[in-house]
Design a protein around this motif. Structure first.
Motif, PDB file in Angstrom:
ATOM      1  N   ILE A  16      35.126  35.910  51.643  1.00 33.56           N
ATOM      2  CA  ILE A  16      35.332  37.115  50.844  1.00 33.56           C
ATOM      3  C   ILE A  16      36.919  37.571  50.953  1.00 33.56           C
ATOM      4  O   ILE A  16      37.478  38.094  49.721  1.00 33.56           O
ATOM      5  CB  ILE A  16      34.351  38.117  51.207  1.00 33.56           C
ATOM      6  CG1 ILE A  16      32.914  38.012  50.840  1.00 33.56           C
ATOM      7  CG2 ILE A  16      34.874  39.686  51.113  1.00 33.56           C
ATOM      8  CD1 ILE A  16      32.037  39.094  51.304  1.00 33.56           C
ATOM      9  N   PRO A  17      37.484  37.423  52.062  1.00 32.75           N
ATOM     10  CA  PRO A  17      38.853  37.909  52.231  1.00 32.75           C
ATOM     11  C   PRO A  17      39.625  37.235  51.134  1.00 32.75           C
ATOM     12  O   PRO A  17      40.723  37.620  50.543  1.00 32.75           O
ATOM     13  CB  PRO A  17      39.279  37.753  53.591  1.00 32.75           C
ATOM     14  CG  PRO A  17      37.870  37.821  54.321  1.00 32.75           C
ATOM     15  CD  PRO A  17      36.920  37.012  53.323  1.00 32.75           C
ATOM     16  N   PHE A  18      39.552  35.877  51.025  1.00 27.15           N
ATOM     17  CA  PHE A  18      40.515  35.047  50.218  1.00 27.15           C
ATOM     18  C   PHE A  18      40.133  35.443  48.746  1.00 27.15           C
ATOM     19  O   PHE A  18      40.904  35.158  47.967  1.00 27.15           O
ATOM     20  CB  PHE A  18      40.025  33.608  50.386  1.00 27.15           C
ATOM     21  CG  PHE A  18      40.343  33.041  51.869  1.00 27.15           C
ATOM     22  CD1 PHE A  18      41.752  33.125  52.116  1.00 27.15           C
ATOM     23  CD2 PHE A  18      39.514  33.035  52.902  1.00 27.15           C
ATOM     24  CE1 PHE A  18      41.954  32.749  53.718  1.00 27.15           C
ATOM     25  CE2 PHE A  18      39.705  32.701  54.022  1.00 27.15           C
ATOM     26  CZ  PHE A  18      41.111  32.345  54.548  1.00 27.15           C
ATOM     27  N   ALA A  19      38.886  35.959  48.408  1.00 26.04           N
ATOM     28  CA  ALA A  19      38.530  36.030  47.020  1.00 26.04           C
ATOM     29  C   ALA A  19      39.359  37.445  46.662  1.00 26.04           C
ATOM     30  O   ALA A  19      39.971  37.602  45.736  1.00 26.04           O
ATOM     31  CB  ALA A  19      37.098  36.500  46.902  1.00 26.04           C
ATOM     32  N   ILE A  20      39.382  38.444  47.569  1.00 30.13           N
ATOM     33  CA  ILE A  20      40.098  39.726  47.448  1.00 30.13           C
ATOM     34  C   ILE A  20      41.710  39.422  47.400  1.00 30.13           C
ATOM     35  O   ILE A  20      42.444  39.805  46.460  1.00 30.13           O
ATOM     36  CB  ILE A  20      39.913  40.686  48.500  1.00 30.13           C
ATOM     37  CG1 ILE A  20      38.444  41.117  48.570  1.00 30.13           C
ATOM     38  CG2 ILE A  20      40.788  42.036  48.757  1.00 30.13           C
ATOM     39  CD1 ILE A  20      37.896  41.889  49.583  1.00 30.13           C
ATOM     40  N   ILE A  21      42.158  38.734  48.095  1.00 33.17           N
ATOM     41  CA  ILE A  21      43.300  37.939  48.199  1.00 33.17           C
ATOM     42  C   ILE A  21      44.111  37.494  46.891  1.00 33.17           C
ATOM     43  O   ILE A  21      44.988  37.857  46.227  1.00 33.17           O
ATOM     44  CB  ILE A  21      44.071  37.139  49.242  1.00 33.17           C
ATOM     45  CG1 ILE A  21      43.916  37.927  50.643  1.00 33.17           C
ATOM     46  CG2 ILE A  21      45.371  36.540  49.149  1.00 33.17           C
ATOM     47  CD1 ILE A  21      44.027  36.940  51.846  1.00 33.17           C
ATOM     48  N   GLY A  22      43.230  36.544  46.314  1.00 38.51           N
ATOM     49  CA  GLY A  22      43.567  35.919  44.917  1.00 38.51           C
ATOM     50  C   GLY A  22      43.411  37.118  43.806  1.00 38.51           C
ATOM     51  O   GLY A  22      44.342  37.002  43.218  1.00 38.51           O
ATOM     52  N   VAL A  23      42.467  38.023  43.740  1.00 36.10           N
ATOM     53  CA  VAL A  23      42.526  38.921  42.693  1.00 36.10           C
ATOM     54  C   VAL A  23      43.847  40.044  43.078  1.00 36.10           C
ATOM     55  O   VAL A  23      44.417  40.255  41.756  1.00 36.10           O
ATOM     56  CB  VAL A  23      41.134  39.752  42.975  1.00 36.10           C
ATOM     57  CG1 VAL A  23      41.452  41.014  42.008  1.00 36.10           C
ATOM     58  CG2 VAL A  23      40.115  39.199  42.551  1.00 36.10           C
ATOM     59  N   TRP A  24      44.439  40.329  44.026  1.00 39.12           N
ATOM     60  CA  TRP A  24      45.572  41.039  44.273  1.00 39.12           C
ATOM     61  C   TRP A  24      46.618  40.379  43.695  1.00 39.12           C
ATOM     62  O   TRP A  24      47.547  40.865  42.996  1.00 39.12           O
ATOM     63  CB  TRP A  24      45.701  41.568  45.801  1.00 39.12           C
ATOM     64  CG  TRP A  24      44.802  42.439  46.127  1.00 39.12           C
ATOM     65  CD1 TRP A  24      43.958  43.375  45.485  1.00 39.12           C
ATOM     66  CD2 TRP A  24      44.592  42.977  47.528  1.00 39.12           C
ATOM     67  NE1 TRP A  24      43.333  44.162  46.196  1.00 39.12           N
ATOM     68  CE2 TRP A  24      43.506  43.802  47.531  1.00 39.12           C
ATOM     69  CE3 TRP A  24      44.908  42.433  48.853  1.00 39.12           C
ATOM     70  CZ2 TRP A  24      43.095  44.447  48.679  1.00 39.12           C
ATOM     71  CZ3 TRP A  24      44.382  42.980  50.013  1.00 39.12           C
ATOM     72  CH2 TRP A  24      43.655  44.034  49.716  1.00 39.12           C
ATOM     73  N   ILE A  25      46.854  39.003  43.936  1.00 39.34           N
ATOM     74  CA  ILE A  25      47.691  38.152  43.351  1.00 39.34           C
ATOM     75  C   ILE A  25      47.815  37.969  41.909  1.00 39.34           C
ATOM     76  O   ILE A  25      48.758  38.341  41.428  1.00 39.34           O
ATOM     77  CB  ILE A  25      47.869  36.826  44.228  1.00 39.34           C
ATOM     78  CG1 ILE A  25      48.142  36.759  45.593  1.00 39.34           C
ATOM     79  CG2 ILE A  25      48.818  35.828  43.491  1.00 39.34           C
ATOM     80  CD1 ILE A  25      47.627  35.338  46.254  1.00 39.34           C
ATOM     81  N   GLY A  26      46.513  38.235  41.318  1.00 39.23           N
ATOM     82  CA  GLY A  26      46.503  37.674  39.933  1.00 39.23           C
ATOM     83  C   GLY A  26      46.976  39.311  39.319  1.00 39.23           C
ATOM     84  O   GLY A  26      47.713  39.306  38.232  1.00 39.23           O
ATOM     85  N   VAL A  27      46.571  40.364  39.920  1.00 42.31           N
ATOM     86  CA  VAL A  27      46.945  41.513  39.342  1.00 42.31           C
ATOM     87  C   VAL A  27      48.438  41.744  39.310  1.00 42.31           C
ATOM     88  O   VAL A  27      49.081  42.270  38.239  1.00 42.31           O
ATOM     89  CB  VAL A  27      46.506  42.887  40.041  1.00 42.31           C
ATOM     90  CG1 VAL A  27      46.782  44.069  39.845  1.00 42.31           C
ATOM     91  CG2 VAL A  27      44.743  42.795  39.786  1.00 42.31           C
ATOM     92  N   HIS A  28      48.995  41.310  40.459  1.00 38.35           N
ATOM     93  CA  HIS A  28      50.535  41.480  40.719  1.00 38.35           C
ATOM     94  C   HIS A  28      51.368  40.620  39.784  1.00 38.35           C
ATOM     95  O   HIS A  28      52.170  40.968  39.025  1.00 38.35           O
ATOM     96  CB  HIS A  28      50.793  40.900  42.179  1.00 38.35           C
ATOM     97  CG  HIS A  28      52.340  40.821  42.523  1.00 38.35           C
ATOM     98  ND1 HIS A  28      53.109  41.953  42.961  1.00 38.35           N
ATOM     99  CD2 HIS A  28      53.032  39.939  42.525  1.00 38.35           C
ATOM    100  CE1 HIS A  28      54.279  41.609  42.978  1.00 38.35           C
ATOM    101  NE2 HIS A  28      54.467  40.274  42.586  1.00 38.35           N
ATOM    102  N   LEU A  29      50.804  39.358  39.256  1.00 39.61           N
ATOM    103  CA  LEU A  29      51.183  38.558  38.286  1.00 39.61           C
ATOM    104  C   LEU A  29      51.234  39.294  36.862  1.00 39.61           C
ATOM    105  O   LEU A  29      52.134  38.931  36.210  1.00 39.61           O
ATOM    106  CB  LEU A  29      50.809  37.014  38.560  1.00 39.61           C
ATOM    107  CG  LEU A  29      51.271  36.517  39.799  1.00 39.61           C
ATOM    108  CD1 LEU A  29      50.461  35.040  39.740  1.00 39.61           C
ATOM    109  CD2 LEU A  29      52.865  35.907  39.746  1.00 39.61           C
ATOM    110  N   HIS A  30      49.975  39.409  36.940  1.00 36.99           N
ATOM    111  CA  HIS A  30      49.660  40.150  35.449  1.00 36.99           C
ATOM    112  C   HIS A  30      50.654  41.150  35.052  1.00 36.99           C
ATOM    113  O   HIS A  30      51.332  41.127  33.864  1.00 36.99           O
ATOM    114  CB  HIS A  30      48.306  40.737  35.386  1.00 36.99           C
ATOM    115  CG  HIS A  30      48.375  41.487  34.198  1.00 36.99           C
ATOM    116  ND1 HIS A  30      47.525  40.850  33.058  1.00 36.99           N
ATOM    117  CD2 HIS A  30      48.113  42.835  33.944  1.00 36.99           C
ATOM    118  CE1 HIS A  30      47.429  41.664  32.193  1.00 36.99           C
ATOM    119  NE2 HIS A  30      47.690  42.821  32.481  1.00 36.99           N
ATOM    120  N   HIS A  31      51.130  41.884  35.866  1.00 34.62           N
ATOM    121  CA  HIS A  31      52.227  43.044  35.488  1.00 34.62           C
ATOM    122  C   HIS A  31      53.525  42.400  35.604  1.00 34.62           C
ATOM    123  O   HIS A  31      54.509  43.267  35.202  1.00 34.62           O
ATOM    124  CB  HIS A  31      51.929  44.193  36.515  1.00 34.62           C
ATOM    125  CG  HIS A  31      50.562  45.027  36.111  1.00 34.62           C
ATOM    126  ND1 HIS A  31      50.415  45.622  35.029  1.00 34.62           N
ATOM    127  CD2 HIS A  31      49.690  44.843  37.116  1.00 34.62           C
ATOM    128  CE1 HIS A  31      49.163  46.265  35.312  1.00 34.62           C
ATOM    129  NE2 HIS A  31      48.730  45.801  36.459  1.00 34.62           N
TER     130      HIS A  31
END
Length: 252
Positions: A209-224
């Protein structure tokens, strides 16, 4: 699932989960299903999809906040109306259908879509100028619900419809987030009823689960921080890579 969650398991599972999170958080979810074939290299296909669903649901919840209310409601509604029968068909066929058939079909959809988009951009074909109708959205929603149930591969069929609607990148991303949040909730009950979940997959999910959350945060960061042109180039690249992988697995 392996009886022991060893180094080999985590060496495959952690990158797969982070990659899926990045796709969920910033790249329209189109590449998230690449995690399933990667996990299938070390797990049975049923164990791989059972492992990923709770993690994908966690990613959905994490991604909802930054994109809340930014989706295109008519497009989301059109897709979701079609996903209900799509998930039902997937549940009915899952227990006895040959998995390689589904891998092949999903791969052909992903690669075929990118080929169509490139041909249209280069002027080799001239499709109708109008965005796809809600009725066609329902059809692609059915395909997305079905393929999502079989291998979490609903992203490419959903992208076929959403990219035709000429949404900006944030609206596109928000619409995929709300749609797959709903689709994954819908899949949970039949997954449980079919015995796809086990105590061992639940235990593994707690570690991941922690790695799933980290991945989403990275994706949101890259999206913007990526331009719209680069964003869709990444989307097409992910679809080609994952589609080719599934075609190869389906044929061999």
């Amino acid at each position: 699932m392996p009886e022991v969650l060893d180094l080999t398991f985590f060496a495959f599972a952690i990158p797969a989960v982070i990659f899926a999170g990045i796709s969920k958080g910033g790249f329209g979810s189109g590449a998230a299903f690449a995690a399933t074939p990667l996990l299938a290299l070390i797990l049975e296909p049923g164990a791989a999809i059972g492992l990923m669903l709770p993690l994908l649901m966690m990613m959905d919840v994490t991604a909802l906040k930054p994109y809340w209310g930014k989706w295109d409601a008519p497009s989301a509604k059109a897709l979701l109306l079609g996903t209900v029968p799509g998930v039902a068909i997937g549940a009915a066929l899952y227990s006895f259908a040959e998995p390689d058939i589904f891998r092949l079909l999903i791969g052909l959809i992903a690669v075929g879509f990118v080929v169509f988009q490139v041909a249209r951009a280069r002027g080799w074909i001239t499709p109708a100028p109008k965005p796809m109708s809600a009725g066609l959205g329902g059809f692609w929603g059915l395909v997305a619900g079905f393929t999502s149930f079989i291998s979490h591969a609903g992203g490419p069929p959903a992208a076929v419809f959403l990219l035709s609607r000429r949404l900006d990148k944030t609206t596109f991303q928000a619409t995929t987030v709300i749609c797959f949040w709903a689709i994954n909730l819908l899949k949970f009950i039949p997954y449980f009823a079919l015995g796809i979940f086990t105590w061992q997959t639940a235990k593994a999910d707690l570690f991941l689960i922690p790695f799933a959350i980290i991945g989403v945060w990275i994706g949101v960061h890259l999206h913007h921080r990526l331009s719209e042109r680069v964003f869709f180039a990444f989307t097409y690249l992910f679809l080609i890579l994952t589609g080719a992988k599934l075609i190869w697995e389906g044929l061999t």
